[in-house]
Write an enzyme that holds these catalytic residues in place. Structure first.
Site, PDB file in Angstrom:
ATOM      1  N   CYS A   2     121.455  68.431 -14.408  1.00 28.46           N
ATOM      2  CA  CYS A   2     122.404  67.700 -15.247  1.00 28.46           C
ATOM      3  C   CYS A   2     121.714  66.878 -16.336  1.00 28.46           C
ATOM      4  O   CYS A   2     120.563  66.473 -16.186  1.00 28.46           O
ATOM      5  CB  CYS A   2     123.197  66.735 -14.386  1.00 28.46           C
ATOM      6  SG  CYS A   2     123.966  67.504 -12.988  1.00 28.46           S
ATOM      7  N   ARG A  27     117.344  72.150 -19.745  1.00 24.33           N
ATOM      8  CA  ARG A  27     117.206  71.724 -18.357  1.00 24.33           C
ATOM      9  C   ARG A  27     118.014  72.590 -17.404  1.00 24.33           C
ATOM     10  O   ARG A  27     117.852  72.507 -16.203  1.00 24.33           O
ATOM     11  CB  ARG A  27     117.649  70.266 -18.222  1.00 24.33           C
ATOM     12  CG  ARG A  27     116.838  69.324 -19.068  1.00 24.33           C
ATOM     13  CD  ARG A  27     117.435  67.948 -19.052  1.00 24.33           C
ATOM     14  NE  ARG A  27     117.299  67.360 -17.734  1.00 24.33           N
ATOM     15  CZ  ARG A  27     116.297  66.564 -17.359  1.00 24.33           C
ATOM     16  NH1 ARG A  27     115.364  66.264 -18.222  1.00 24.33           N
ATOM     17  NH2 ARG A  27     116.241  66.072 -16.157  1.00 24.33           N
ATOM     18  N   TRP A  79     125.062  70.691 -13.675  1.00 21.91           N
ATOM     19  CA  TRP A  79     124.457  71.767 -12.880  1.00 21.91           C
ATOM     20  C   TRP A  79     125.076  71.608 -11.496  1.00 21.91           C
ATOM     21  O   TRP A  79     124.806  70.625 -10.803  1.00 21.91           O
ATOM     22  CB  TRP A  79     122.946  71.570 -12.833  1.00 21.91           C
ATOM     23  CG  TRP A  79     122.159  72.738 -12.378  1.00 21.91           C
ATOM     24  CD1 TRP A  79     121.805  73.832 -13.114  1.00 21.91           C
ATOM     25  CD2 TRP A  79     121.571  72.927 -11.086  1.00 21.91           C
ATOM     26  NE1 TRP A  79     121.040  74.686 -12.356  1.00 21.91           N
ATOM     27  CE2 TRP A  79     120.884  74.167 -11.114  1.00 21.91           C
ATOM     28  CE3 TRP A  79     121.558  72.191  -9.902  1.00 21.91           C
ATOM     29  CZ2 TRP A  79     120.194  74.671 -10.018  1.00 21.91           C
ATOM     30  CZ3 TRP A  79     120.878  72.687  -8.811  1.00 21.91           C
ATOM     31  CH2 TRP A  79     120.204  73.921  -8.880  1.00 21.91           C
ATOM     32  N   ASN A 105     124.435  61.911 -12.981  1.00 23.14           N
ATOM     33  CA  ASN A 105     123.412  62.846 -12.509  1.00 23.14           C
ATOM     34  C   ASN A 105     123.012  62.378 -11.110  1.00 23.14           C
ATOM     35  O   ASN A 105     122.899  61.178 -10.883  1.00 23.14           O
ATOM     36  CB  ASN A 105     122.154  62.780 -13.378  1.00 23.14           C
ATOM     37  CG  ASN A 105     122.357  63.386 -14.746  1.00 23.14           C
ATOM     38  OD1 ASN A 105     123.412  63.937 -15.026  1.00 23.14           O
ATOM     39  ND2 ASN A 105     121.347  63.282 -15.588  1.00 23.14           N
ATOM     40  N   GLY A 106     122.746  63.323 -10.221  1.00 27.48           N
ATOM     41  CA  GLY A 106     122.339  62.940  -8.866  1.00 27.48           C
ATOM     42  C   GLY A 106     123.356  63.383  -7.849  1.00 27.48           C
ATOM     43  O   GLY A 106     124.272  64.157  -8.169  1.00 27.48           O
ATOM     44  N   GLU A 486     100.617  82.138  -8.913  1.00 24.05           N
ATOM     45  CA  GLU A 486     101.312  81.639 -10.098  1.00 24.05           C
ATOM     46  C   GLU A 486     101.798  82.808 -10.975  1.00 24.05           C
ATOM     47  O   GLU A 486     102.917  82.790 -11.484  1.00 24.05           O
ATOM     48  CB  GLU A 486     100.383  80.699 -10.880  1.00 24.05           C
ATOM     49  CG  GLU A 486     100.902  80.236 -12.220  1.00 24.05           C
ATOM     50  CD  GLU A 486     102.277  79.577 -12.192  1.00 24.05           C
ATOM     51  OE1 GLU A 486     102.771  79.214 -11.114  1.00 24.05           O
ATOM     52  OE2 GLU A 486     102.877  79.458 -13.272  1.00 24.05           O
ATOM     53  N   LYS A 490     105.630  83.576 -12.012  1.00 26.81           N
ATOM     54  CA  LYS A 490     106.056  83.678 -13.417  1.00 26.81           C
ATOM     55  C   LYS A 490     106.817  84.985 -13.638  1.00 26.81           C
ATOM     56  O   LYS A 490     107.854  85.004 -14.264  1.00 26.81           O
ATOM     57  CB  LYS A 490     104.809  83.614 -14.302  1.00 26.81           C
ATOM     58  CG  LYS A 490     104.961  82.961 -15.594  1.00 26.81           C
ATOM     59  CD  LYS A 490     104.799  81.448 -15.595  1.00 26.81           C
ATOM     60  CE  LYS A 490     105.715  80.704 -14.658  1.00 26.81           C
ATOM     61  NZ  LYS A 490     105.323  79.356 -14.393  1.00 26.81           N
ATOM     62  N   GLU A 493     110.302  84.874 -11.910  1.00 28.75           N
ATOM     63  CA  GLU A 493     111.231  83.909 -12.519  1.00 28.75           C
ATOM     64  C   GLU A 493     111.903  84.458 -13.774  1.00 28.75           C
ATOM     65  O   GLU A 493     113.084  84.240 -13.979  1.00 28.75           O
ATOM     66  CB  GLU A 493     110.468  82.648 -12.942  1.00 28.75           C
ATOM     67  CG  GLU A 493     110.179  81.696 -11.828  1.00 28.75           C
ATOM     68  CD  GLU A 493     109.425  80.482 -12.346  1.00 28.75           C
ATOM     69  OE1 GLU A 493     109.883  79.380 -12.078  1.00 28.75           O
ATOM     70  OE2 GLU A 493     108.386  80.647 -13.011  1.00 28.75           O
ATOM     71  N   HIS A 509      95.589  93.378   6.433  1.00 29.58           N
ATOM     72  CA  HIS A 509      96.265  92.806   7.605  1.00 29.58           C
ATOM     73  C   HIS A 509      97.778  92.984   7.505  1.00 29.58           C
ATOM     74  O   HIS A 509      98.516  92.334   8.243  1.00 29.58           O
ATOM     75  CB  HIS A 509      95.893  91.333   7.749  1.00 29.58           C
ATOM     76  CG  HIS A 509      94.433  91.118   7.980  1.00 29.58           C
ATOM     77  ND1 HIS A 509      93.803  91.527   9.134  1.00 29.58           N
ATOM     78  CD2 HIS A 509      93.464  90.602   7.183  1.00 29.58           C
ATOM     79  CE1 HIS A 509      92.504  91.244   9.042  1.00 29.58           C
ATOM     80  NE2 HIS A 509      92.278  90.685   7.868  1.00 29.58           N
ATOM     81  N   LYS A 604     115.222  73.222 -15.335  1.00 34.45           N
ATOM     82  CA  LYS A 604     113.891  72.740 -15.699  1.00 34.45           C
ATOM     83  C   LYS A 604     113.383  71.663 -14.741  1.00 34.45           C
ATOM     84  O   LYS A 604     112.275  71.739 -14.262  1.00 34.45           O
ATOM     85  CB  LYS A 604     113.905  72.218 -17.139  1.00 34.45           C
ATOM     86  CG  LYS A 604     112.553  71.734 -17.644  1.00 34.45           C
ATOM     87  CD  LYS A 604     111.536  72.866 -17.720  1.00 34.45           C
ATOM     88  CE  LYS A 604     110.161  72.414 -18.167  1.00 34.45           C
ATOM     89  NZ  LYS A 604     109.142  73.432 -17.823  1.00 34.45           N
TER      90      LYS A 604
END
Ligand code: F6R
Length: 609
Positions: A2, A27, A79, A105-106, A486, A490, A493, A509, A604
């Site tokens: 948010c 965001r 959001w 927000n929250g 990483e 990437k 995503e 293994h 974000k």
């Protein structure tokens, strides 16, 4: 997640707020809304006018009527947490009389309980949100001032919030409050702004005040005051935001991700600037707040972060262990905080975060502080919650990162860890010559990153070739393993291709069972003491008809393709080896027509649990 933006002044507020919302789009959100105070006429107080829309800010903009004049307002991008994305659930939320509007927000943890009580008292709800509970609580307060009404209501709720409140009976002000979700005031000339993120303010003012948890503020056009939720006045002096408004623009690139990947040479230059101390072959880290005696007393280092920042922490832990010879490891902060970990006074804890807002990291820091631990931060956003909660640390200086997925900040964070490792190493037993060697390596990084960026046309072709893969395997050994983790994150995503990352040593293994022509492998193959072992792993993959793309310091015979990157010092090589794989993920996603800057389902900054 948010976003909040608000304004009080003399300008036409709706275009200002819509522009602010657009700057918060990065965001991640699913609906948006705006409320403004119209002009009072005679003795009739100004009425609130509100528009909300599920979807993008442009959907909201399309609904805003031509005549929507006013000079005070608040707006929000939502959001969804409580209730699906819809017009009704979008913020602002109003009281039934239409006098009070709130953006939040929250998460309000006791919302269900409070909602049940309010319903029993006859209150009708217009949405499924937790936020509407707070709206009704404020509206039902009989206190004289708006500030007192908000305060009373906040005492009834449990959870996290950044809020902004508008009331038509108090049309000369916006009341805001913060607990666990950022609220920044922007101080202008006879106008005030409020936002959850400086990105929404910097085009108008760079003078900001960041509220602390438990703090509230009243904004009027020509003045503001801050106080605690208990009503005690606090002092807040504005600070200047370092980041230029232009850093939030696309700068001629098609996407923020592309822009941010290509900014890496300059970003790395920035994180190094002013920190290298050639005289003592070490680095100076001004904000660390850890003197030599304390640094020598550290018995263990524990790094905590989430997602990409956690991966940067994994590389950082290896650097610290190798250069400073202090046992070090990294763990997802989101796991750490739930497992009642042993908090050891001789351990140095390091919280890593680009945004400095990630709730899981913040909660881990708060838990550690409660138990008396020393916590440093490796953070990008200056003055963010995690930067403020920690005892000291290293700023990453990557500049604003707008694309949802992290690239330049990952690289800069790893470089910042290189600096920290070198600093700790030189205080302990790293030699002068090793110090010099690493400083030379660090200095070479920006130029070597430029060389890697020039490989883009070649990597683009490879990406187009591999884009039809249903699934991809990423392998690396020791220093290469976090790079593989990483790179695989990437790729998934932004391209939505399934990807797995494994230590190359673990292949036999289990995961070797997955290898077949339809599952290509990306192998991280640095020229280090493990080169032969990595070649053996590639051999095993080839023997199962697997295709291999290697990232290496020289052509790899066993691979179908090799991206050759410049060689640095072994400890610093992971910084460079990740970069071609950012470009690979980018072009794979582009070839598949994905929304690169705003991948589905992601936000974000993850400021909620
Ligand atoms: C991935 C990504 C996320 C973040 C994670 C932590 O590209 O960006 O995995 O790294 O959500 O965020 P920060 O670093 O802001 O704490």
């Amino acid at each position: 997640m948010c976003g909040i933006v608000g304004y009080i002044g003399r300008r036409d507020v709706a275009p200002l707020l819509l522009e602010g919302l657009q700057r918060l789009e990065y965001r991640g959100y699913d609906s948006a809304g705006i409320v403004i105070t119209g002009k009072p006429s005679g003795k009739t107080p100004a009425a609130l006018k509100m528009v909300k829309a599920k979807g993008r800010v442009r959907d909201l903009e399309a609904r805003v009527p031509k005549r929507f004049a006013g000079t005070t307002g608040i707006a929000h991008t939502r959001w969804a947490t409580h209730g699906a994305p819809s017009d009704e659930n979008a913020h602002p939320h109003m009281d039934p009389e239409g006098k009070l509007a709130l953006v939040h927000n929250g998460i309000i943890d006791n919302a269900d309980e409070l909602r049940a009580k309010l319903v029993a008292e006859g209150v009708e709800f217009a949405s499924e949100t937790d936020t509407e509970v707070l709206t009704h609580l404020i509206a039902r307060s009989e206190a004289e001032t708006l500030e007192e009404r908000v305060r009373q209501a906040l005492h009834l709720i449990e959870g996290t919030y950044g809020i902004a409140v508008l009331h038509s009976d108090f049309a000369d002000r916006i009341v805001v409050a913060r607990n666990g979700s950022p609220v920044v005031l922007g101080i202008g000339e006879k106008e005030m702004f409020v936002a959850s993120d400086v990105a929404a303010l910097v085009t108008h003012t760079r003078q900001v005040v960041t509220l602390d948890d438990g703090e509230m503020a009243t904004l009027k056009a020509d003045d503001f005051r801050t106080y605690t939720t208990e009503g005690t006045r606090t002092t807040a002096s504005p600070t200047t935001v370092e980041w230029e408004a232009e850093s939030y623009d696309m700068g001629g690139h098609d996407t923020y991700m592309h822009k941010e990947i290509s900014e890496q040479p300059d970003a790395v230059d920035r994180v190094l600037r002013g920190r290298i101390d050639d005289r003592f072959s070490t680095v100076r880290l001004g904000g660390l707040n850890l003197d030599a005696r304390e640094a020598r007393a550290v018995r263990r280092v524990k790094i905590l972060g989430c997602g990409t920042s956690y991966h940067a922490g994994l590389i950082g832990a290896q650097m610290i262990e190798e250069l400073a010879r202090i046992p070090a490891d990294a763990e997802p902060a989101s796991e750490f905080r739930y497992r009642n970990p042993v908090v050891d006074p001789d351990t140095l804890y390091v919280a890593v975060s680009q945004s400095g807002e990630t709730y899981d990291v913040l909660a881990a820091v708060q838990e550690l502080k409660r138990k008396g631990a020393r916590v440093l931060g490796v953070v990008n956003v200056v003055g963010s919650a995690i930067a403020r909660e920690t005892d000291g640390g290293v700023y990453v200086h990557a500049g604003p990162e707008v694309c949802v997925v992290s690239t330049k900040c990952f690289t800069n964070t790893v470089v910042a860890f290189g600096l920290l490792a070198l600093h700790l190493g030189r205080i302990r037993d790293l030699s002068v010559s090793d110090g010099k060697r690493l400083i030379e390596g660090l200095r070479k990084l920006p130029e070597q990153i430029r060389e890697i960026l020039e490989l883009e046309p070649e990597i683009k072709k490879l990406a187009e070739e591999y884009a039809n893969a249903k699934s991809m395997m990423f392998i690396g050994r020791v220093r290469g393993y976090p790079v593989a983790l990483e790179a695989s994150l990437k790729l998934k995503e932004i391209s939505y291709i399934h990807a797995e990352a494994y230590p190359a040593s673990e292949l036999k293994h289990g995961p070797l069972a997955l290898i077949e022509p339809a599952m290509p492998t990306v192998a991280i193959v640095p020229n280090d003491d493990l080169l032969e072992k990595n070649r053996a792993a590639m051999e095993e993959i080839k023997a199962r008809s697997g295709r291999i793309l290697a990232v290496a310091h020289q052509e790899q015979e066993k691979a179908d393709h090799t991206i050759v990157v410049p060689k640095n010092e072994v400890e610093l090589d992971p910084i460079l080896m990740g970069i071609p794989l950012q470009i690979l993920a980018y072009h794979t996603a582009l070839a598949l027509g994905r929304d690169i800057d705003k991948p589905r389902n992601l936000a974000k900054s993850v400021t909620v649990e």
